[in-house]
Design a protein around this motif. Structure first.
Motif, PDB file in Angstrom:
ATOM      1  N   MET A   1      17.170 -66.267  29.257  1.00  0.00           N
ATOM      2  CA  MET A   1      17.561 -65.073  29.999  1.00  0.00           C
ATOM      3  C   MET A   1      16.890 -63.860  29.357  1.00  0.00           C
ATOM      4  O   MET A   1      17.025 -63.612  28.171  1.00  0.00           O
ATOM      5  N   PRO A   2      16.141 -63.089  30.134  1.00  0.00           N
ATOM      6  CA  PRO A   2      15.440 -61.933  29.579  1.00  0.00           C
ATOM      7  C   PRO A   2      16.426 -60.856  29.121  1.00  0.00           C
ATOM      8  O   PRO A   2      17.492 -60.672  29.702  1.00  0.00           O
ATOM      9  N   SER A   3      16.025 -60.151  28.087  1.00  0.00           N
ATOM     10  CA  SER A   3      16.870 -59.071  27.577  1.00  0.00           C
ATOM     11  C   SER A   3      16.838 -57.887  28.539  1.00  0.00           C
ATOM     12  O   SER A   3      15.968 -57.774  29.403  1.00  0.00           O
ATOM     13  N   ALA A   4      17.808 -56.989  28.353  1.00  0.00           N
ATOM     14  CA  ALA A   4      17.859 -55.785  29.190  1.00  0.00           C
ATOM     15  C   ALA A   4      16.605 -54.940  28.978  1.00  0.00           C
ATOM     16  O   ALA A   4      16.050 -54.390  29.930  1.00  0.00           O
ATOM     17  N   ALA A   5      16.139 -54.864  27.728  1.00  0.00           N
ATOM     18  CA  ALA A   5      14.929 -54.089  27.431  1.00  0.00           C
ATOM     19  C   ALA A   5      13.718 -54.705  28.117  1.00  0.00           C
ATOM     20  O   ALA A   5      12.860 -53.992  28.647  1.00  0.00           O
ATOM     21  N   SER A   6      13.652 -56.019  28.116  1.00  0.00           N
ATOM     22  CA  SER A   6      12.550 -56.713  28.785  1.00  0.00           C
ATOM     23  C   SER A   6      12.577 -56.434  30.286  1.00  0.00           C
ATOM     24  O   SER A   6      11.535 -56.183  30.901  1.00  0.00           O
ATOM     25  N   GLN A   7      13.745 -56.455  30.876  1.00  0.00           N
ATOM     26  CA  GLN A   7      13.888 -56.168  32.312  1.00  0.00           C
ATOM     27  C   GLN A   7      13.464 -54.739  32.643  1.00  0.00           C
ATOM     28  O   GLN A   7      12.772 -54.503  33.621  1.00  0.00           O
ATOM     29  N   ARG A   8      13.901 -53.781  31.812  1.00  0.00           N
ATOM     30  CA  ARG A   8      13.506 -52.380  32.040  1.00  0.00           C
ATOM     31  C   ARG A   8      11.992 -52.220  31.891  1.00  0.00           C
ATOM     32  O   ARG A   8      11.358 -51.502  32.672  1.00  0.00           O
ATOM     33  N   GLY A   9      11.423 -52.864  30.888  1.00  0.00           N
ATOM     34  CA  GLY A   9       9.973 -52.803  30.697  1.00  0.00           C
ATOM     35  C   GLY A   9       9.228 -53.401  31.869  1.00  0.00           C
ATOM     36  O   GLY A   9       8.205 -52.869  32.313  1.00  0.00           O
ATOM     37  N   LEU A  10       9.740 -54.529  32.384  1.00  0.00           N
ATOM     38  CA  LEU A  10       9.130 -55.151  33.557  1.00  0.00           C
ATOM     39  C   LEU A  10       9.143 -54.191  34.740  1.00  0.00           C
ATOM     40  O   LEU A  10       8.133 -54.028  35.430  1.00  0.00           O
ATOM     41  N   LEU A  11      10.273 -53.538  34.978  1.00  0.00           N
ATOM     42  CA  LEU A  11      10.360 -52.590  36.091  1.00  0.00           C
ATOM     43  C   LEU A  11       9.373 -51.437  35.918  1.00  0.00           C
ATOM     44  O   LEU A  11       8.713 -51.031  36.879  1.00  0.00           O
ATOM     45  N   LYS A  12       9.253 -50.932  34.710  1.00  0.00           N
ATOM     46  CA  LYS A  12       8.303 -49.847  34.450  1.00  0.00           C
ATOM     47  C   LYS A  12       6.866 -50.308  34.678  1.00  0.00           C
ATOM     48  O   LYS A  12       6.056 -49.577  35.252  1.00  0.00           O
ATOM     49  N   LEU A  13       6.558 -51.518  34.225  1.00  0.00           N
ATOM     50  CA  LEU A  13       5.206 -52.049  34.428  1.00  0.00           C
ATOM     51  C   LEU A  13       4.921 -52.290  35.905  1.00  0.00           C
ATOM     52  O   LEU A  13       3.800 -52.069  36.369  1.00  0.00           O
ATOM     53  N   MET A  14       5.923 -52.717  36.641  1.00  0.00           N
ATOM     54  CA  MET A  14       5.741 -52.928  38.077  1.00  0.00           C
ATOM     55  C   MET A  14       5.451 -51.606  38.789  1.00  0.00           C
ATOM     56  O   MET A  14       4.677 -51.574  39.748  1.00  0.00           O
ATOM     57  N   LEU A  15       6.048 -50.532  38.324  1.00  0.00           N
ATOM     58  CA  LEU A  15       5.749 -49.210  38.890  1.00  0.00           C
ATOM     59  C   LEU A  15       4.356 -48.742  38.473  1.00  0.00           C
ATOM     60  O   LEU A  15       3.627 -48.151  39.263  1.00  0.00           O
ATOM     61  N   LYS A  16       3.996 -49.001  37.232  1.00  0.00           N
ATOM     62  CA  LYS A  16       2.711 -48.546  36.694  1.00  0.00           C
ATOM     63  C   LYS A  16       1.540 -49.359  37.247  1.00  0.00           C
ATOM     64  O   LYS A  16       0.448 -48.827  37.431  1.00  0.00           O
ATOM     65  N   LEU A  17       1.773 -50.643  37.508  1.00  0.00           N
ATOM     66  CA  LEU A  17       0.716 -51.553  37.970  1.00  0.00           C
ATOM     67  C   LEU A  17       1.112 -52.174  39.308  1.00  0.00           C
ATOM     68  O   LEU A  17       1.386 -53.368  39.401  1.00  0.00           O
ATOM     69  N   PRO A  18       1.148 -51.365  40.375  1.00  0.00           N
ATOM     70  CA  PRO A  18       1.679 -51.854  41.653  1.00  0.00           C
ATOM     71  C   PRO A  18       0.920 -53.053  42.227  1.00  0.00           C
ATOM     72  O   PRO A  18       1.522 -53.893  42.896  1.00  0.00           O
TER      73      PRO A  18
END
Length: 86
Positions: A1-18
């Motif tokens: 299960m991914p950590s909360a920090a990993s999930q937030r980072g993923l969301l930020k990367l998804m915004l940065k690298l659409p």
């Protein structure tokens, strides 16, 4: 299960690298190195945001964290490219 920090980072990367959103979402669930990069991105980008809100600004620290974020983004792109080749 991914950590909360990993999930937030993923969301930020998804915004940065659409262009890589879908691939990032799929890969993050099965690639531990990508999950670690997402977590590192969350930490670095959060620190960058905090530094940008401080007064007076420390431009050397801001530049350092901008570089760290760019390097993580480049590594994430490399992971995605490598995955398309397999």
């Amino acid at each position: 299960m991914p950590s909360a920090a990993s999930q937030r980072g993923l969301l930020k990367l998804m915004l940065k690298l659409p262009a890589l959103r879908g691939q990032l979402q799929l890969l993050s669930a099965k690639n531990q190195s990508l999950a670690s990069l997402c977590e590192a991105y969350e930490e670095a980008s959060s620190m960058l945001d905090r530094q940008r809100r401080l007064a007076p600004l420390d431009h050397s620290i801001i530049s350092e964290y901008e570089l760290i974020c760019r390097e993580i983004e480049e590594e994430v792109i490399s992971v995605c490219i490598a995955d398309t080749r397999t």
